[in-house]
Design an enzyme around this catalytic site. Structure first.
Site, PDB file in Angstrom:
ATOM      1  N   LYS A 113       0.815  -1.232   0.000  1.00 15.02           N
ATOM      2  CA  LYS A 113       0.000   0.000   0.000  1.00 15.02           C
ATOM      3  C   LYS A 113       0.838   1.268   0.000  1.00 15.02           C
ATOM      4  O   LYS A 113       0.366   2.324  -0.416  1.00 15.02           O
ATOM      5  CB  LYS A 113      -0.972   0.011   1.186  1.00 15.02           C
ATOM      6  CG  LYS A 113      -2.124  -0.966   1.022  1.00 15.02           C
ATOM      7  CD  LYS A 113      -3.403  -0.489   1.666  1.00 15.02           C
ATOM      8  CE  LYS A 113      -4.578  -1.360   1.236  1.00 15.02           C
ATOM      9  NZ  LYS A 113      -5.829  -1.039   1.846  1.00 15.02           N
ATOM     10  N   LYS A 195      -5.404  -9.677  -5.508  1.00 12.84           N
ATOM     11  CA  LYS A 195      -6.751  -9.971  -5.013  1.00 12.84           C
ATOM     12  C   LYS A 195      -7.741  -8.895  -5.460  1.00 12.84           C
ATOM     13  O   LYS A 195      -7.344  -7.741  -5.688  1.00 12.84           O
ATOM     14  CB  LYS A 195      -6.745 -10.116  -3.496  1.00 12.84           C
ATOM     15  CG  LYS A 195      -6.747  -8.825  -2.736  1.00 12.84           C
ATOM     16  CD  LYS A 195      -6.895  -9.078  -1.244  1.00 12.84           C
ATOM     17  CE  LYS A 195      -7.023  -7.755  -0.508  1.00 12.84           C
ATOM     18  NZ  LYS A 195      -8.363  -7.221  -0.434  1.00 12.84           N
ATOM     19  N   LYS A 198     -11.842  -3.424  -3.144  1.00  5.12           N
ATOM     20  CA  LYS A 198     -12.847  -2.381  -3.388  1.00  5.12           C
ATOM     21  C   LYS A 198     -12.218  -1.036  -3.693  1.00  5.12           C
ATOM     22  O   LYS A 198     -12.877  -0.154  -4.232  1.00  5.12           O
ATOM     23  CB  LYS A 198     -13.863  -2.289  -2.243  1.00  5.12           C
ATOM     24  CG  LYS A 198     -13.310  -2.003  -0.877  1.00  5.12           C
ATOM     25  CD  LYS A 198     -14.471  -1.930   0.110  1.00  5.12           C
ATOM     26  CE  LYS A 198     -14.160  -2.612   1.420  1.00  5.12           C
ATOM     27  NZ  LYS A 198     -12.950  -2.163   2.105  1.00  5.12           N
TER      28      LYS A 198
HETATM   29  P1  ATP Z   1      -9.254  -1.950   0.347  1.00  2.32           P
HETATM   30  O1  ATP Z   1      -9.246  -2.042  -1.143  1.00  2.32           O
HETATM   31  O2  ATP Z   1      -9.791  -0.654   0.866  1.00  2.32           O
HETATM   32  O3  ATP Z   1      -7.922  -2.331   0.968  1.00  2.32           O
HETATM   33  P2  ATP Z   1     -10.458  -4.521   0.404  1.00  2.32           P
HETATM   34  O4  ATP Z   1     -11.395  -4.637  -0.750  1.00  2.32           O
HETATM   35  O5  ATP Z   1      -9.117  -5.138   0.238  1.00  2.32           O
HETATM   36  O6  ATP Z   1     -10.294  -3.012   0.837  1.00  2.32           O
HETATM   37  P3  ATP Z   1     -10.952  -4.959   3.161  1.00  2.32           P
HETATM   38  O7  ATP Z   1     -11.840  -3.962   3.786  1.00  2.32           O
HETATM   39  O8  ATP Z   1      -9.474  -4.757   3.384  1.00  2.32           O
HETATM   40  O9  ATP Z   1     -11.242  -5.123   1.618  1.00  2.32           O
HETATM   41  O10 ATP Z   1     -11.300  -6.426   3.649  1.00  2.32           O
HETATM   42  C1  ATP Z   1     -12.496  -6.832   4.267  1.00  2.32           C
HETATM   43  C2  ATP Z   1     -12.435  -8.298   4.579  1.00  2.32           C
HETATM   44  O11 ATP Z   1     -12.641  -9.038   3.381  1.00  2.32           O
HETATM   45  C3  ATP Z   1     -11.075  -8.780   5.122  1.00  2.32           C
HETATM   46  O12 ATP Z   1     -11.291  -9.823   6.035  1.00  2.32           O
HETATM   47  C4  ATP Z   1     -10.361  -9.276   3.904  1.00  2.32           C
HETATM   48  O13 ATP Z   1      -9.376 -10.246   4.198  1.00  2.32           O
HETATM   49  C5  ATP Z   1     -11.513  -9.862   3.097  1.00  2.32           C
HETATM   50  N1  ATP Z   1     -11.258  -9.733   1.666  1.00  2.32           N
HETATM   51  C6  ATP Z   1     -11.122  -8.571   0.983  1.00  2.32           C
HETATM   52  N2  ATP Z   1     -10.890  -8.807  -0.318  1.00  2.32           N
HETATM   53  C7  ATP Z   1     -10.877 -10.170  -0.438  1.00  2.32           C
HETATM   54  C8  ATP Z   1     -10.669 -11.047  -1.564  1.00  2.32           C
HETATM   55  N3  ATP Z   1     -10.442 -10.569  -2.762  1.00  2.32           N
HETATM   56  N4  ATP Z   1     -10.745 -12.373  -1.354  1.00  2.32           N
HETATM   57  C9  ATP Z   1     -11.004 -12.866  -0.107  1.00  2.32           C
HETATM   58  N5  ATP Z   1     -11.191 -12.093   0.988  1.00  2.32           N
HETATM   59  C10 ATP Z   1     -11.127 -10.767   0.824  1.00  2.32           C
END
Ligand code: ATP
Ligand code: LTN
Length: 235
Positions: A113, A195, A198
């Site tokens: 990040k 991965k 969002k």
């Molecule tokens: P950001 O893009 O703002 O970092 P994010 O989409 O990665 O957000 P988080 O808010 O960090 O999502 O994660 C919320 C939860 O969902 C966490 O437990 C994370 O491990 C899980 N998660 C997020 N993206 C994935 C994914 N692509 N596959 C499986 N689990 C996920």
């Protein structure tokens, strides 16, 4: 022996996609009636990268609505914004005083990040996992359902709890991450090495829970196909 308590949270950084749903929320819904649970909207974590204040407020309320729409039972489950409970950040300071910098230097999320200019990254982004440890430990939670990308942070929370217990006596239970092996890492539709996320700038990289059937079909048709042999890394 401590009773079991589930704690987890999601950052209000945008609309939830199938990554967050399958990786985290679906598990929460399944576990909520078996074990005492609480789920947070971690807005203080969200501001470790720049957020528009008005949008952040909207995203925070929308995420709580999403939790309920996905099946979390608002009659029994506490769901709240992290910033409403100042004890999270207070404990974070105390735990930060016990956390060796070397432990934080190992965190891969900070490395990805913060990008190429590490010296310009905010202190909050670096200290992010200590606040996450405080979120969990403030309630003495011991079960933390998350996606695969967060397991390193939960292990750090465990190490921090151990450091506190060694310094001041046995106080915190050691938390464990719970992941669903089949859905622990849903990949981006545009970049199969990363991965689904969002906050990715490309909406085509993800399937949002609110996307129409036509939009989902269009996104899947344009998805980048992983090279042969891909995926064995996570088996
Ligand atoms: P950001 O893009 O703002 O970092 P994010 O989409 O990665 O957000 P988080 O808010 O960090 O999502 O994660 C919320 C939860 O969902 C966490 O437990 C994370 O491990 C899980 N998660 C997020 N993206 C994935 C994914 N692509 N596959 C499986 N689990 C996920
Ligand atoms: N770091 C997590 C969100 C998060 C969290 C927590 C998850 C903050 N505090 C406590 C579980 C328990 C993320 O980026 N998804």
């Amino acid at each position: 022996m401590n009773a079991k308590l589930i704690f987890s949270g999601i950052q209000p950084t945008g609309d939830i996609n199938i990554g967050g749903y399958l990786g985290a929320i679906k598990n929460w819904v399944k576990m909520q009636h078996q074990t005492k649970s609480m789920f947070c909207v971690v807005d203080m974590h969200a501001i470790t990268v720049w957020q528009d204040p008005i949008q952040l407020k909207k995203n925070t309320l929308k995420l709580i609505a999403t939790y309920i729409a996905c099946g979390l039972d608002y009659k029994i489950i506490p769901m709240y914004p992290q910033s409403m409970v100042p004890e999270h950040t207070e404990l974070s300071w105390i735990l930060g005083c016990l956390t060796p910098v070397g432990w934080l230097n190992r965190m891969t999320q900070f490395k990805s990040k913060s990008g190429s200019e590490k010296d310009k990254a905010g202190l909050g982004l670096y200290a992010y996992p200590v606040l996450m440890a405080a979120d969990i430990l403030i309630y003495k939670a011991n079960i933390v359902p998350v996606g695969e990308d967060q397991t390193q942070h939960v292990e750090l929370a465990r190490d921090i709890a151990g450091a506190f217990n060694r310094a001041y006596g046995d106080y915190f239970p050691l938390p464990n991450a719970v992941i669903n092996k089949q859905t622990m890492r849903i990949m981006s539709l545009r970049d199969p090495l990363n991965k689904m996320s969002k906050s990715d700038t490309s909406d085509g990289s993800r399937i949002n829970l609110t996307d129409s059937d036509d939009l989902i079909a269009a996104k899947i048709k344009k998805a980048v196909i992983p090279a042969a042999g891909f995926g064995t890394r996570f088996l």
